[in-house]
Motif scaffolding. Structure first.
Motif, PDB file in Angstrom:
ATOM      1  N   ASP A 144     106.836   1.540  54.209  1.00  0.00           N
ATOM      2  CA  ASP A 144     107.904   2.422  53.731  1.00  0.00           C
ATOM      3  C   ASP A 144     108.481   3.281  54.846  1.00  0.00           C
ATOM      4  OD1 ASP A 144     107.652   1.469  51.161  1.00  0.00           O
ATOM      5  OD2 ASP A 144     106.287   3.066  50.543  1.00  0.00           O
ATOM      6  N   LYS A 145     107.618   3.782  55.734  1.00  0.00           N
ATOM      7  CA  LYS A 145     108.076   4.699  56.773  1.00  0.00           C
ATOM      8  C   LYS A 145     108.726   3.982  57.950  1.00  0.00           C
ATOM      9  CE  LYS A 145     103.637   4.871  59.099  1.00  0.00           C
ATOM     10  NZ  LYS A 145     102.480   5.627  59.427  1.00  0.00           N
ATOM     11  N   ALA A 146     108.712   2.648  57.942  1.00  0.00           N
ATOM     12  CA  ALA A 146     109.164   1.898  59.117  1.00  0.00           C
ATOM     13  C   ALA A 146     110.642   1.521  59.039  1.00  0.00           C
ATOM     14  CB  ALA A 146     108.312   0.653  59.312  1.00  0.00           C
ATOM     15  N   GLY A 147     111.468   2.438  58.588  1.00  0.00           N
ATOM     16  CA  GLY A 147     112.899   2.192  58.596  1.00  0.00           C
ATOM     17  C   GLY A 147     113.434   2.233  60.012  1.00  0.00           C
ATOM     18  N   MET A 148     114.717   1.965  60.159  1.00  0.00           N
ATOM     19  CA  MET A 148     115.324   1.923  61.490  1.00  0.00           C
ATOM     20  C   MET A 148     115.193   3.266  62.209  1.00  0.00           C
ATOM     21  SD  MET A 148     116.217  -1.130  62.011  1.00  0.00           S
ATOM     22  CE  MET A 148     117.262  -1.018  63.429  1.00  0.00           C
ATOM     23  N   LYS A 149     115.398   4.376  61.498  1.00  0.00           N
ATOM     24  CA  LYS A 149     115.296   5.689  62.131  1.00  0.00           C
ATOM     25  C   LYS A 149     113.872   5.932  62.634  1.00  0.00           C
ATOM     26  CE  LYS A 149     116.250  10.547  61.349  1.00  0.00           C
ATOM     27  NZ  LYS A 149     116.704  11.561  60.387  1.00  0.00           N
ATOM     28  N   TYR A 150     112.879   5.603  61.819  1.00  0.00           N
ATOM     29  CA  TYR A 150     111.479   5.767  62.223  1.00  0.00           C
ATOM     30  C   TYR A 150     111.182   4.906  63.447  1.00  0.00           C
ATOM     31  CZ  TYR A 150     106.398   5.623  62.153  1.00  0.00           C
ATOM     32  OH  TYR A 150     105.077   5.705  62.513  1.00  0.00           O
ATOM     33  N   ASP A 151     111.666   3.688  63.437  1.00  0.00           N
ATOM     34  CA  ASP A 151     111.415   2.765  64.545  1.00  0.00           C
ATOM     35  C   ASP A 151     111.966   3.317  65.855  1.00  0.00           C
ATOM     36  OD1 ASP A 151     110.356   0.273  65.485  1.00  0.00           O
ATOM     37  OD2 ASP A 151     112.425  -0.440  65.674  1.00  0.00           O
ATOM     38  N   LYS A 152     113.172   3.892  65.816  1.00  0.00           N
ATOM     39  CA  LYS A 152     113.769   4.473  67.031  1.00  0.00           C
ATOM     40  C   LYS A 152     112.960   5.677  67.515  1.00  0.00           C
ATOM     41  CE  LYS A 152     118.499   3.017  66.228  1.00  0.00           C
ATOM     42  NZ  LYS A 152     119.871   3.438  65.938  1.00  0.00           N
ATOM     43  N   ILE A 153     112.547   6.519  66.586  1.00  0.00           N
ATOM     44  CA  ILE A 153     111.759   7.702  66.947  1.00  0.00           C
ATOM     45  C   ILE A 153     110.406   7.268  67.505  1.00  0.00           C
ATOM     46  CG2 ILE A 153     110.542   9.708  65.997  1.00  0.00           C
ATOM     47  CD1 ILE A 153     112.945   9.964  64.039  1.00  0.00           C
ATOM     48  N   ARG A 154     109.801   6.259  66.889  1.00  0.00           N
ATOM     49  CA  ARG A 154     108.501   5.771  67.347  1.00  0.00           C
ATOM     50  C   ARG A 154     108.580   5.298  68.789  1.00  0.00           C
ATOM     51  NH1 ARG A 154     105.567   0.627  67.338  1.00  0.00           N
ATOM     52  NH2 ARG A 154     103.389   1.175  67.273  1.00  0.00           N
ATOM     53  N   LYS A 155     109.600   4.558  69.119  1.00  0.00           N
ATOM     54  CA  LYS A 155     109.746   4.023  70.481  1.00  0.00           C
ATOM     55  C   LYS A 155     109.861   5.133  71.518  1.00  0.00           C
ATOM     56  CE  LYS A 155     111.739  -0.376  69.135  1.00  0.00           C
ATOM     57  NZ  LYS A 155     112.927  -1.206  69.070  1.00  0.00           N
ATOM     58  N   LYS A 156     110.467   6.255  71.146  1.00  0.00           N
ATOM     59  CA  LYS A 156     110.664   7.364  72.092  1.00  0.00           C
ATOM     60  C   LYS A 156     109.498   8.341  72.136  1.00  0.00           C
ATOM     61  CE  LYS A 156     115.692   7.554  72.039  1.00  0.00           C
ATOM     62  NZ  LYS A 156     116.859   8.387  71.740  1.00  0.00           N
ATOM     63  N   ARG A 157     108.911   8.659  70.978  1.00  0.00           N
ATOM     64  CA  ARG A 157     107.947   9.760  70.907  1.00  0.00           C
ATOM     65  C   ARG A 157     106.486   9.342  70.762  1.00  0.00           C
ATOM     66  NH1 ARG A 157     111.316  13.919  67.112  1.00  0.00           N
ATOM     67  NH2 ARG A 157     113.091  14.105  68.504  1.00  0.00           N
ATOM     68  N   PHE A 158     106.242   8.191  70.163  1.00  0.00           N
ATOM     69  CA  PHE A 158     104.852   7.745  69.988  1.00  0.00           C
ATOM     70  C   PHE A 158     104.770   6.214  69.993  1.00  0.00           C
ATOM     71  CE2 PHE A 158     106.706   9.675  66.197  1.00  0.00           C
ATOM     72  CZ  PHE A 158     106.732   8.654  65.260  1.00  0.00           C
ATOM     73  N   PRO A 159     105.153   5.623  71.136  1.00  0.00           N
ATOM     74  CA  PRO A 159     105.222   4.162  71.228  1.00  0.00           C
ATOM     75  C   PRO A 159     103.875   3.453  71.213  1.00  0.00           C
ATOM     76  CG  PRO A 159     105.559   5.123  73.385  1.00  0.00           C
ATOM     77  CD  PRO A 159     105.527   6.268  72.402  1.00  0.00           C
ATOM     78  N   ASN A 160     102.816   4.160  71.514  1.00  0.00           N
ATOM     79  CA  ASN A 160     101.495   3.525  71.600  1.00  0.00           C
ATOM     80  C   ASN A 160     100.545   4.032  70.520  1.00  0.00           C
ATOM     81  OD1 ASN A 160     101.890   1.856  74.047  1.00  0.00           O
ATOM     82  ND2 ASN A 160     102.333   3.852  74.928  1.00  0.00           N
ATOM     83  N   CYS A 161     101.112   4.335  69.329  1.00  0.00           N
ATOM     84  CA  CYS A 161     100.264   4.740  68.211  1.00  0.00           C
ATOM     85  C   CYS A 161      99.662   3.495  67.564  1.00  0.00           C
ATOM     86  CB  CYS A 161     101.057   5.563  67.199  1.00  0.00           C
ATOM     87  SG  CYS A 161     102.332   4.637  66.326  1.00  0.00           S
ATOM     88  N   ASP A 162      98.782   3.712  66.609  1.00  0.00           N
ATOM     89  CA  ASP A 162      98.092   2.585  65.995  1.00  0.00           C
ATOM     90  C   ASP A 162      98.717   2.124  64.681  1.00  0.00           C
ATOM     91  OD1 ASP A 162      97.279   4.658  64.367  1.00  0.00           O
ATOM     92  OD2 ASP A 162      95.136   4.407  64.764  1.00  0.00           O
ATOM     93  N   ASP A 163     100.023   2.320  64.530  1.00  0.00           N
ATOM     94  CA  ASP A 163     100.731   1.777  63.368  1.00  0.00           C
ATOM     95  C   ASP A 163     100.523   0.268  63.298  1.00  0.00           C
ATOM     96  OD1 ASP A 163     101.843   4.148  62.546  1.00  0.00           O
ATOM     97  OD2 ASP A 163     103.871   3.695  63.234  1.00  0.00           O
ATOM     98  N   PRO A 164     100.435  -0.287  62.089  1.00  0.00           N
ATOM     99  CA  PRO A 164     100.400  -1.745  61.981  1.00  0.00           C
ATOM    100  C   PRO A 164     101.686  -2.345  62.550  1.00  0.00           C
ATOM    101  CG  PRO A 164      99.814  -0.729  59.898  1.00  0.00           C
ATOM    102  CD  PRO A 164     100.321   0.364  60.796  1.00  0.00           C
TER     103      PRO A 164
END
Length: 103
Positions: free
Chosen positions: A45-65
């Motif tokens: 649910d949280k993996a929308g386009m906005k989340y994906d962009k934020i993830r790449k910039k702020r927490f790219p190496n987290c343990d999200d599936p």
């Protein structure tokens, strides 16, 4: 480490980024630890386009599936270098969004 697609002879490197090779998170400048990370067959649910962009910039190496799409894999996980500071940043981001929805 490699993840192989069933039915294909193509091997895809699991950790092909420089950060994965150096074991240092480029965002938090901290050493990362090898961990198993699940693949998911459905978009979370949280993996929308906005989340994906934020993830790449702020927490790219987290343990999200990692979204595996419709491709079958030999394993339901991959081994990747994970940054604990990325996990903390991700958790804070998710909590902030939950707090906004609850207000």
């Amino acid at each position: 480490m490699f993840s192989m697609l069933i039915g294909f002879s193509l091997l895809i490197p699991a950790g092909c980024s420089t950060a994965q090779e150096n074991h240092i998170c480029p965002v938090h400048k901290s050493e990362m630890e090898m961990k198993r990370v699940a693949f998911t067959w459905d978009m979370p649910d949280k993996a929308g386009m906005k989340y994906d962009k934020i993830r790449k910039k702020r927490f790219p190496n987290c343990d999200d599936p990692y979204y595996a799409g419709d491709l079958a894999r030999l394993n339901d996980y991959d081994e990747r270098y994970i940054c604990e500071q990325c996990n903390i940043a991700r958790d804070n981001r998710v909590k902030q969004n939950q707090d906004k929805k609850g207000s």
